[in-house]
Design a protein around this motif. Sequence first.
Motif, PDB file in Angstrom:
ATOM      1  N   LEU A 168      12.050   6.725  22.895  1.00  0.00           N
ATOM      2  CA  LEU A 168      12.206   7.389  24.183  1.00  0.00           C
ATOM      3  C   LEU A 168      13.316   6.676  24.943  1.00  0.00           C
ATOM      4  N   LYS A 169      14.299   7.455  25.434  1.00  0.00           N
ATOM      5  CA  LYS A 169      15.411   6.882  26.180  1.00  0.00           C
ATOM      6  C   LYS A 169      15.558   7.581  27.525  1.00  0.00           C
ATOM      7  N   ALA A 170      15.993   6.801  28.495  1.00  0.00           N
ATOM      8  CA  ALA A 170      16.257   7.368  29.819  1.00  0.00           C
ATOM      9  C   ALA A 170      17.652   7.974  29.842  1.00  0.00           C
ATOM     10  N   THR A 171      17.812   9.032  30.595  1.00  0.00           N
ATOM     11  CA  THR A 171      19.124   9.646  30.806  1.00  0.00           C
ATOM     12  C   THR A 171      19.630   9.244  32.192  1.00  0.00           C
ATOM     13  N   THR A 172      20.735   9.816  32.586  1.00  0.00           N
ATOM     14  CA  THR A 172      21.201   9.636  33.959  1.00  0.00           C
ATOM     15  C   THR A 172      20.288  10.425  34.898  1.00  0.00           C
ATOM     16  N   ALA A 173      20.243  10.016  36.155  1.00  0.00           N
ATOM     17  CA  ALA A 173      19.359  10.653  37.143  1.00  0.00           C
ATOM     18  C   ALA A 173      20.138  11.662  37.977  1.00  0.00           C
ATOM     19  N   GLN A 174      19.525  12.807  38.188  1.00  0.00           N
ATOM     20  CA  GLN A 174      20.177  13.833  39.002  1.00  0.00           C
ATOM     21  C   GLN A 174      20.200  13.430  40.471  1.00  0.00           C
ATOM     22  N   ASP A 175      19.122  12.865  40.954  1.00  0.00           N
ATOM     23  CA  ASP A 175      19.035  12.430  42.348  1.00  0.00           C
ATOM     24  C   ASP A 175      19.768  11.095  42.512  1.00  0.00           C
TER      25      ASP A 175
ATOM     26  N   GLU B 296      19.366   8.913  44.574  1.00  0.00           N
ATOM     27  CA  GLU B 296      18.474   7.840  44.990  1.00  0.00           C
ATOM     28  C   GLU B 296      17.812   7.160  43.789  1.00  0.00           C
ATOM     29  N   ASN B 297      17.837   7.799  42.624  1.00  0.00           N
ATOM     30  CA  ASN B 297      17.220   7.225  41.424  1.00  0.00           C
ATOM     31  C   ASN B 297      18.278   6.570  40.544  1.00  0.00           C
ATOM     32  N   PRO B 298      17.951   5.449  39.915  1.00  0.00           N
ATOM     33  CA  PRO B 298      18.930   4.752  39.074  1.00  0.00           C
ATOM     34  C   PRO B 298      19.127   5.457  37.737  1.00  0.00           C
ATOM     35  N   ASP B 299      20.345   5.347  37.190  1.00  0.00           N
ATOM     36  CA  ASP B 299      20.636   5.906  35.872  1.00  0.00           C
ATOM     37  C   ASP B 299      20.066   5.011  34.778  1.00  0.00           C
TER      38      ASP B 299
END
Length: 624
Positions: free
Chosen positions: A422-429, A431-434
Motif C-alpha cells: 500500500l502506497k500513499a499518493t499526492t493529496a488533493q487538499d 492542507e494534507n501532506p503528499d
Amino acid sequence: MGSTFSGIELGKRSIMANTDAITTAGHNISNANTEGYSRQRVQIKEFDPLYKPDLERLERPGLIGQGVDVQSINRIRDELLDERIVAQANQESYWDTRSKYYTMIEQIYNEPDDISVRSNMDKFWEAWQELSINPESKAARQAVVTRAETLTDSIKQRWEALAGVGNLIDGDIEATVKQVNSYARQIADCNAEIVRSRAMGDNPNDLLDRRDLLVDKLSKLINISTDQRDSDEFMVHVGGRVIVQGNIAREIDLVPRFDDTGYSKLVWKDTGNDAVFNGGTLGALVELRDVDVRNEIQTLNTMTMNFADLVNDVHRNAVGANKVTGLDFFTQHSFVENAHGNFDRNGDGELDTSYIFRFTGTNALDMQQQVGIEGVMRFSGSTGEVQVPYFHTDTVETVIARINDSTSEVKAYLDKNNHLVLKATTAQDVENPDFVIRHVEDSGYFLAGYSGILAGTGEAGAYDFAQADAVNALASGSQYAVSPVYNPSAYIEVNQAIRNDVMSVAAGYMDAAGTAPTGDGRAAVEIAAIRNTSVMVGGMKTFDDYFADTVTNVGLKGEQAETNLLSQNAIMDDLRNLRDSISGVNIDEELAEIMKFQHGYNAAAKFITVWDSLIDTVINRLGV
C-alpha cells in the motif's frame, strides 16, 4: 397683456439652451477617445407659460409660450446591457489568463526528443537491458550511472520549470489582489462623490462614467455583479459577498498557507474568512497555481517517487560486482529522521503525527486466488474516508483493482515477492501532506490476516497517522517506509556511493555462498522490466502511461482554454459593439448636432435683434 420685454427673455433662453447643446456636443467630441466615456445629450423642454386662472384673459385656445429651458444633461447608457457586460467579462479574462499560462506549460513539455525526460528514461531502461546481457561489464555499469544522472537532471529541470511557472503565477496573484483592492476603494470613493453631487441636485455624468469604467475593470479581475438599491447606495457583490457598499470597500488580504510551496491564500481582511473567486483573472490565477500547476508537479513527483522507490527496491536486494549489497540506487531523503516517521506537525514540541509512505504485507498472495472473506476497507481520501468493500468470490486482483479505482489517496499492488504493498499518493487538499498514508482500516481480515499488513481489524486495529508511533498498528514483520521530503523530483539523484564506484551497480542476486554468480543479470532484468510493469501508483499504470497522459492532458487543457477564449471574445465583442453604438461618440453625428444648434443659436440671435428693433420703434419713434 404680455410684458414688452418678454421677447428679450425668450430669446435669451433660446440662446442659452442652444449654447448648452453646442457645448455638450463639443464635450462629446473632446472625449471621443476617452476610455469609458458615454456621450451626453441635453434634454430640452418648453419653458412654463405665464398663466393665472384668476385674471381675465382673452378667450382663445393656447397660451403664449415663454421659450425653452434646459431640463438636464444626461448620458446615453443602457444599464441592462452594462449588467450583461459586467457579468460576462470575468469569463473572457478567465480564459485569456488560462490560455496564456497553458502556452507556457505546453512549452515545458515540448522538449526536443534528445533531451526530454521520456527519451532519457528510455535510454535508462536500455542501459539496464544492456547490463543484463553483459553483467560483468564495467562499461555497461558506467552507462547505467551516466544515463541515470542525465535522467535525474532532466527531471529536476522539469520541476524547476513548473515551479517557476507557479512562482510567476503567485507574483501575478499578489499584483492582481492589489488591483482589486485599489478598484474597490476607487469605486467606493466615486460612490461618495456621486451621492454628494446628487444631494446638491446635480447630475454627475462624468463621475458615473468613471464608476462604470472602474466596475468594468474590476469585472475582468473577479466575478462580480452590481446592485443599485436606490440612488444613494451602489453595491458590488462577488460570490454572494459584498465587496463595495456605498462608500465602504472591503479588502482582500494574503496570509501564509504553511505548506511546502510557501504560497499565500486569499482571505477577507475584515473577517479572515477564505476569499473564493470562480472567474476573472484572479480566479484563473488561483486555480492555475493551486490546481493545474500543482497537479502537474504532483504528477511529476508521483512518477519520480515511485520510479526511484521501485528501482531501489530491486537494487538494494541485489549485489554489485564488488560484492556490495543493500545500496539504494537513488538517494531518497526522508521527511523525518525518526525511524517510525514521528513528526511534530502543529509545532508544539510534541510528536503528534506519523509520516509513513509505504506498507508491505508479510504474506505472499496469488493474484488469481479468491480471497474467501468479506469486509469493508477504509482509506483516506480527498474529502474524507473512502470505503472499499470486498467479497468472498473476489480475487486478489479484483480487490487491488477496486482499491486503485477508488477515490482514495492510497494505492495497491503486489511486489516482486507477491506481497501486498500500500502506497500513499499526492493529496488533493493542500492542507494534507503528499505521500503520507493517513488512514487504513479493515472491518474484515484482508488487510489484517490475509495480506499481513494490519495487526487488528475494525476501528480498534486501524492505522491513523494523527498520532505518534502509528506504525504500532501494523502486523509484526510487515515493512514500512518513511515519507520523503516534499518534491522528490527536485532533489532526485544517483547514490553517491554508486557514482564513486560504478562496480557497486547491482546486476544479480547473491547465491547461497554470499557471492554474485558469474553472468547473473537477473536484477538488471527486473529493473529493466519495471518500464512496462503495471506498478505505477496513481491514475497511470505504467511509466509510459504517465508520459502519454501528461502530454495529452496539457495539450487538451490548452486547447480548451484557447477555444473558450475565442468564444468569449466573440460574445464580448458583440456586447461591446452594441454598447458603443448606444453610448459611443460618433464624430459625424456630433458635428451635425453642432450645426443644428448653431442654426438655432443664429435664429435666436436674429429674434432678439428683431425684438430689439420693435422695442426701439415703440420707445423712440412713436409720437415723433
